[in-house]
Write a protein that holds these residues in place. Structure first.
Motif, PDB file in Angstrom:
ATOM      1  N   GLU A 107      -0.174   6.245  -6.331  1.00  0.00           N
ATOM      2  CA  GLU A 107      -0.086   7.060  -5.114  1.00  0.00           C
ATOM      3  C   GLU A 107      -0.211   6.176  -3.894  1.00  0.00           C
ATOM      4  N   LEU A 108       0.354   6.655  -2.799  1.00  0.00           N
ATOM      5  CA  LEU A 108       0.106   6.028  -1.509  1.00  0.00           C
ATOM      6  C   LEU A 108      -1.219   6.556  -0.970  1.00  0.00           C
ATOM      7  N   ALA A 109      -1.753   5.963   0.073  1.00  0.00           N
ATOM      8  CA  ALA A 109      -3.055   6.360   0.629  1.00  0.00           C
ATOM      9  C   ALA A 109      -3.105   7.828   1.037  1.00  0.00           C
ATOM     10  N   ASP A 110      -1.969   8.391   1.437  1.00  0.00           N
ATOM     11  CA  ASP A 110      -1.952   9.792   1.867  1.00  0.00           C
ATOM     12  C   ASP A 110      -1.794  10.774   0.699  1.00  0.00           C
ATOM     13  N   GLY A 111      -1.782  10.252  -0.535  1.00  0.00           N
ATOM     14  CA  GLY A 111      -1.669  11.116  -1.714  1.00  0.00           C
ATOM     15  C   GLY A 111      -0.255  11.317  -2.220  1.00  0.00           C
ATOM     16  N   THR A 112       0.729  10.807  -1.494  1.00  0.00           N
ATOM     17  CA  THR A 112       2.121  10.908  -1.926  1.00  0.00           C
ATOM     18  C   THR A 112       2.309  10.122  -3.217  1.00  0.00           C
ATOM     19  N   VAL A 113       2.978  10.732  -4.190  1.00  0.00           N
ATOM     20  CA  VAL A 113       3.229  10.040  -5.456  1.00  0.00           C
ATOM     21  C   VAL A 113       4.262   8.947  -5.225  1.00  0.00           C
ATOM     22  N   LEU A 141       4.584  -5.170  -7.966  1.00  0.00           N
ATOM     23  CA  LEU A 141       3.586  -5.246  -6.901  1.00  0.00           C
ATOM     24  C   LEU A 141       2.461  -6.182  -7.315  1.00  0.00           C
ATOM     25  N   PRO A 142       1.965  -7.001  -6.398  1.00  0.00           N
ATOM     26  CA  PRO A 142       0.817  -7.837  -6.743  1.00  0.00           C
ATOM     27  C   PRO A 142      -0.386  -6.955  -7.057  1.00  0.00           C
ATOM     28  N   PHE A 143      -1.068  -7.275  -8.144  1.00  0.00           N
ATOM     29  CA  PHE A 143      -2.252  -6.503  -8.517  1.00  0.00           C
ATOM     30  C   PHE A 143      -3.458  -7.164  -7.866  1.00  0.00           C
ATOM     31  N   SER A 144      -3.591  -6.897  -6.567  1.00  0.00           N
ATOM     32  CA  SER A 144      -4.687  -7.463  -5.778  1.00  0.00           C
ATOM     33  C   SER A 144      -5.406  -6.314  -5.088  1.00  0.00           C
ATOM     34  N   LYS A 145      -6.599  -6.578  -4.607  1.00  0.00           N
ATOM     35  CA  LYS A 145      -7.378  -5.560  -3.896  1.00  0.00           C
ATOM     36  C   LYS A 145      -6.631  -5.098  -2.639  1.00  0.00           C
ATOM     37  N   ALA A 146      -5.895  -5.991  -1.999  1.00  0.00           N
ATOM     38  CA  ALA A 146      -5.152  -5.631  -0.795  1.00  0.00           C
ATOM     39  C   ALA A 146      -4.009  -4.662  -1.107  1.00  0.00           C
ATOM     40  N   CYS A 147      -3.329  -4.862  -2.212  1.00  0.00           N
ATOM     41  CA  CYS A 147      -2.175  -4.022  -2.549  1.00  0.00           C
ATOM     42  C   CYS A 147      -2.577  -2.802  -3.383  1.00  0.00           C
ATOM     43  N   VAL A 148      -3.637  -2.948  -4.182  1.00  0.00           N
ATOM     44  CA  VAL A 148      -4.124  -1.834  -5.017  1.00  0.00           C
ATOM     45  C   VAL A 148      -5.616  -1.676  -4.731  1.00  0.00           C
ATOM     46  N   PRO A 149      -5.958  -1.013  -3.603  1.00  0.00           N
ATOM     47  CA  PRO A 149      -7.364  -0.912  -3.214  1.00  0.00           C
ATOM     48  C   PRO A 149      -8.186   0.040  -4.078  1.00  0.00           C
ATOM     49  N   VAL A 150      -7.526   0.972  -4.771  1.00  0.00           N
ATOM     50  CA  VAL A 150      -8.255   1.946  -5.585  1.00  0.00           C
ATOM     51  C   VAL A 150      -7.666   1.980  -6.987  1.00  0.00           C
ATOM     52  N   VAL A 151      -8.541   1.806  -7.979  1.00  0.00           N
ATOM     53  CA  VAL A 151      -8.177   2.007  -9.383  1.00  0.00           C
ATOM     54  C   VAL A 151      -9.124   3.072  -9.903  1.00  0.00           C
ATOM     55  N   ASP A 152      -8.572   4.221 -10.236  1.00  0.00           N
ATOM     56  CA  ASP A 152      -9.361   5.364 -10.698  1.00  0.00           C
ATOM     57  C   ASP A 152      -8.847   5.770 -12.077  1.00  0.00           C
ATOM     58  N   VAL A 153      -9.304   5.047 -13.110  1.00  0.00           N
ATOM     59  CA  VAL A 153      -8.831   5.289 -14.470  1.00  0.00           C
ATOM     60  C   VAL A 153      -9.188   6.709 -14.903  1.00  0.00           C
ATOM     61  N   ASP A 161      -1.131   0.171  -1.528  1.00  0.00           N
ATOM     62  CA  ASP A 161      -0.872  -0.082  -0.109  1.00  0.00           C
ATOM     63  C   ASP A 161       0.265  -1.091  -0.109  1.00  0.00           C
ATOM     64  N   LEU A 162       1.472  -0.588   0.062  1.00  0.00           N
ATOM     65  CA  LEU A 162       2.655  -1.430  -0.075  1.00  0.00           C
ATOM     66  C   LEU A 162       2.641  -2.576   0.915  1.00  0.00           C
ATOM     67  N   PRO A 163       2.956  -3.788   0.425  1.00  0.00           N
ATOM     68  CA  PRO A 163       2.989  -4.940   1.325  1.00  0.00           C
ATOM     69  C   PRO A 163       4.178  -4.846   2.263  1.00  0.00           C
ATOM     70  N   SER A 164       4.031  -5.416   3.443  1.00  0.00           N
ATOM     71  CA  SER A 164       5.145  -5.493   4.388  1.00  0.00           C
ATOM     72  C   SER A 164       6.152  -6.486   3.843  1.00  0.00           C
ATOM     73  N   VAL A 165       7.405  -6.176   4.010  1.00  0.00           N
ATOM     74  CA  VAL A 165       8.454  -7.082   3.560  1.00  0.00           C
ATOM     75  C   VAL A 165       9.031  -7.759   4.786  1.00  0.00           C
ATOM     76  N   ILE A 166       9.039  -9.068   4.765  1.00  0.00           N
ATOM     77  CA  ILE A 166       9.589  -9.835   5.875  1.00  0.00           C
ATOM     78  C   ILE A 166      10.859 -10.483   5.369  1.00  0.00           C
ATOM     79  N   GLU A 167      11.963 -10.121   5.957  1.00  0.00           N
ATOM     80  CA  GLU A 167      13.239 -10.685   5.551  1.00  0.00           C
ATOM     81  C   GLU A 167      13.653 -11.753   6.551  1.00  0.00           C
ATOM     82  N   ALA A 168      14.113 -12.863   6.036  1.00  0.00           N
ATOM     83  CA  ALA A 168      14.649 -13.915   6.899  1.00  0.00           C
ATOM     84  C   ALA A 168      16.136 -13.644   7.060  1.00  0.00           C
TER      85      ALA A 168
END
Length: 192
Positions: A107-113, A141-153, A161-168
């Motif tokens: 889910e995203l932080a707002d609960g959206t699947v 997605l990187p399995f890091s605290k920044a990208c996956v702040p909540v794990v609720d098994v 929390d999707l990372p920002s994508v920077i395109e060159a």
């Protein structure tokens, strides 16, 4: 949750008397023998294994019924599983088995699947989650605290929390547009 957990793998033969090299995936490598019978992924073959020593980072093991180098080599690559129920409970809520994440709702932080966790990989630079998005494509997605702040098994979900994508893009970063191709190539090689 997954009914079976991969705890190791046969890594080839050792010598001519049927010993196999055994790679353990458990936190304490010798614990591979404490979780009960080992089987292949389908559960159709069970292995009675006795550890005999170490060679480099692998155990040397005797497998009942395996008496020749050829029989031992035939086991190379076979992954070893135990029943999930045989593993000890984790000690705190921030600790879990990777296999328990497979199938969780993302889910995203707002609960959206966002999607469903399909797999977890370790390519050497840290764990990566493979998520089948609600729209269908797979995302890594990187399995890091920044990208996956909540794990609720227990709740059957993770929050991403999707990372920002920077395109060159060609010409980006140069306001006056006078940047030559050579300078752009050199900057890309040297990094930011």
């Amino acid at each position: 949750m997954t009914a079976k957990i991969c705890v190791g793998q046969f890594a080839g033969s050792h010598g001519v008397r049927g010993l196999v090299k055994l790679r353990s995936f458990t936190a304490e490598p010798a614990d591979i023998m404490t979780y009960g019978p080992l089987s292949d992924e389908k559960g159709s073959r069970r292995f009675t294994v006795t550890l005999q020593g170490m060679v480099k980072e692998n155990f040397l093991a005797k497998v009942d019924g395996v008496t020749s180098r050829e029989q031992a080599q035939a086991l190379a690559g076979v992954r070893l599983y135990v029943d999930r129920a045989a593993l000890p409970a984790t000690e705190d809520e921030d600790e879990f088995y990777h296999a328990d994440l497979i199938g969780l709702r993302a889910e995203l932080a707002d609960g959206t699947v966002y999607g469903t966790v399909k797999a977890i990989y370790d390519f050497g630079a840290g764990d990566v989650l493979e998520v089948r998005t609600a729209g269908g494509p797979l995302e890594m997605l990187p399995f890091s605290k920044a990208c996956v702040p909540v794990v609720d098994v227990r709740g059957g979900r993770i929050v991403v929390d999707l990372p920002s994508v920077i395109e060159a893009r060609e010409g980006s970063g140069d306001e006056d547009g006078d940047e030559g191709e050579e300078d752009g190539d050199r900057r890309g090689e040297e990094g930011p």
